[in-house]
Design an enzyme around this catalytic site. Structure first.
Site, PDB file in Angstrom:
ATOM      1  N   HIS A 194      61.957 109.367 -14.806  1.00  0.00           N
ATOM      2  CA  HIS A 194      61.791 107.923 -14.641  1.00  0.00           C
ATOM      3  C   HIS A 194      61.335 107.556 -13.229  1.00  0.00           C
ATOM      4  O   HIS A 194      61.456 108.357 -12.285  1.00  0.00           O
ATOM      5  CB  HIS A 194      63.114 107.212 -14.957  1.00  0.00           C
ATOM      6  N   GLU A 253      70.719 111.336 -18.846  1.00  0.00           N
ATOM      7  CA  GLU A 253      71.041 112.170 -17.692  1.00  0.00           C
ATOM      8  C   GLU A 253      72.382 112.866 -17.877  1.00  0.00           C
ATOM      9  O   GLU A 253      73.256 112.408 -18.614  1.00  0.00           O
ATOM     10  CB  GLU A 253      71.068 111.312 -16.415  1.00  0.00           C
TER      11      GLU A 253
END
Length: 269
Positions: A75, A149
């Site tokens: 990201h 994550e």
């Protein structure tokens, strides 16, 4: 009417009657044989069709798993990155204005790859990063929980410099083959790998040949190095993925994956 012979509906001649009866029997016999032939032909056709279908299925099985190209993109900059503190919560922080700049500029390069499927994790920062590329390609963004994550556990909220050093202890053991090592207060290597594998399997099963998935630095680097046939563990320390960094692998869940690209260039903004 006496001048005309009376015509009877019966055959007065026994030979003629037998001739008619034999003829009717012959017609009936031919009809039965024709019906039997028709049934036999139908059965043969059905058998041929079944054989073709089975052969087709056998060919499909013989062909085996197909190969795809999977691109994994970290990201853009989030407010968590900007703060310098570890934040692995869900849905987590949003992109900064700089992060939006990175995602928008990178969309031009990413969309030129003509991805046929776009995925993101359950964390806001990956979904926002994927948005410009999805808009450029006219594709929806599908959210997969397994792409999120790795949770920092007891190191959540610590300065990145401290947390990364602590997280490196168990995750290094994962790369060495000890996937039972656990991040304190979080998951072990087997749990992480199974979670990310499930997301990759979902992408593969979609039938897309060239998908892209927006995920997170730690998750991408560790899953790739734990699963490809040609891992280079030095990449984890020498070329860690920055915001908008990407990794490309080819293969499939059955035969495994091959690392073909590790792009650790700085983000465009």
């Amino acid at each position: 009417m006496s001048g005309y012979p009376r015509i009877s509906s019966r055959y007065p001649n026994p030979a003629a009657a037998r001739w008619i009866q034999d003829g009717a029997s012959d017609v009936s016999g031919r009809a039965r044989r024709t019906g039997e032939i028709f049934v036999t032909v139908c059965r043969l056709v059905a058998a041929v069709v079944a054989a073709v279908v089975v052969a087709g299925c056998g060919s499909a099985r013989a062909a085996g798993p197909h190969t795809i190209t999977l691109t994994l993109v970290r990201h853009a900059q989030s407010t968590g990155n900007a703060s310098g503190l570890i934040d692995t919560s869900t849905p987590g922080p949003e992109l900064t204005s700089e992060g939006w700049c990175q995602a928008t500029l990178a969309a031009g390069q990413l969309s030129s790859n003509h991805y046929d499927g776009i995925y993101a994790s359950t964390m806001i920062r990956t979904q926002e990063t994927a948005t410009p590329t999805a808009q450029a390609l006219g594709e929806p963004v599908s959210v997969l929980p397994g792409l999120r994550e790795i949770e920092a556990g007891q190191y959540e909220g610590q300065p990145e410099s401290i947390a990364k050093a602590n997280l490196a202890v168990p995750t290094t053991r994962w790369l060495q083959g000890d996937r039972s090592a656990r991040i304190p207060g979080s998951l072990d290597g087997n749990e992480f790998d199974a979670r990310f594998d499930e997301a990759v399997r979902h992408i593969y099963d979609s039938g897309e040949q060239n998908p892209v998935a927006f995920s997170h630095g730690g998750a991408i680097m560790l899953w790739v190095l734990m699963n490809v046939h040609n891992p280079d563990r030095s990449l984890l320390t020498n070329k860690p993925l920055p915001n908008m960094g990407r990794v490309v692998v080819t293969g499939n869940p059955s035969d495994g994956w091959t690392l073909t690209e590790w792009d650790a260039d700085p983000p465009p903004c």
